[in-house]
Design a protein around this motif. Sequence first.
Motif, PDB file in Angstrom:
ATOM      1  N   THR A  44      32.779  -5.426  37.385  1.00  0.00           N
ATOM      2  CA  THR A  44      33.629  -4.235  37.363  1.00  0.00           C
ATOM      3  C   THR A  44      33.677  -3.510  38.710  1.00  0.00           C
ATOM      4  N   ASP A  45      33.183  -4.145  39.756  1.00  0.00           N
ATOM      5  CA  ASP A  45      33.193  -3.546  41.089  1.00  0.00           C
ATOM      6  C   ASP A  45      34.620  -3.542  41.640  1.00  0.00           C
ATOM      7  N   GLU A  46      35.205  -2.381  41.724  1.00  0.00           N
ATOM      8  CA  GLU A  46      36.603  -2.254  42.139  1.00  0.00           C
ATOM      9  C   GLU A  46      36.817  -2.629  43.599  1.00  0.00           C
ATOM     10  N   GLU A  47      35.785  -2.521  44.404  1.00  0.00           N
ATOM     11  CA  GLU A  47      35.892  -2.783  45.840  1.00  0.00           C
ATOM     12  C   GLU A  47      35.916  -4.278  46.177  1.00  0.00           C
TER      13      GLU A  47
END
Length: 88
Positions: A44-47
Amino acid sequence: MKASKLAYKPVGLALGALSGMFAGVLFKQAWKIIGHDGDAPDATDEERGWGEVVTAAALQGAIFAGTKAIVDRAGAAATRSLTGTWPG
């Protein structure tokens, strides 16, 4: 259930926990070598992009599965050499 299989259960559980810890260390080291920073991305790491997230997950799964297989097989072989029977 055979007595040897039952007796091996606690040994197998302990080996599983140890192999999980060892695999975690191996994965962190592998990711440092191939990754661009020290921490592997979460799903779920948006970056982070899809490629990096999926690569990290696949590498982690392969390391955990391989380490578990090695440790389980070595534990079973050690049990056979000590008791004369295969625990499976």
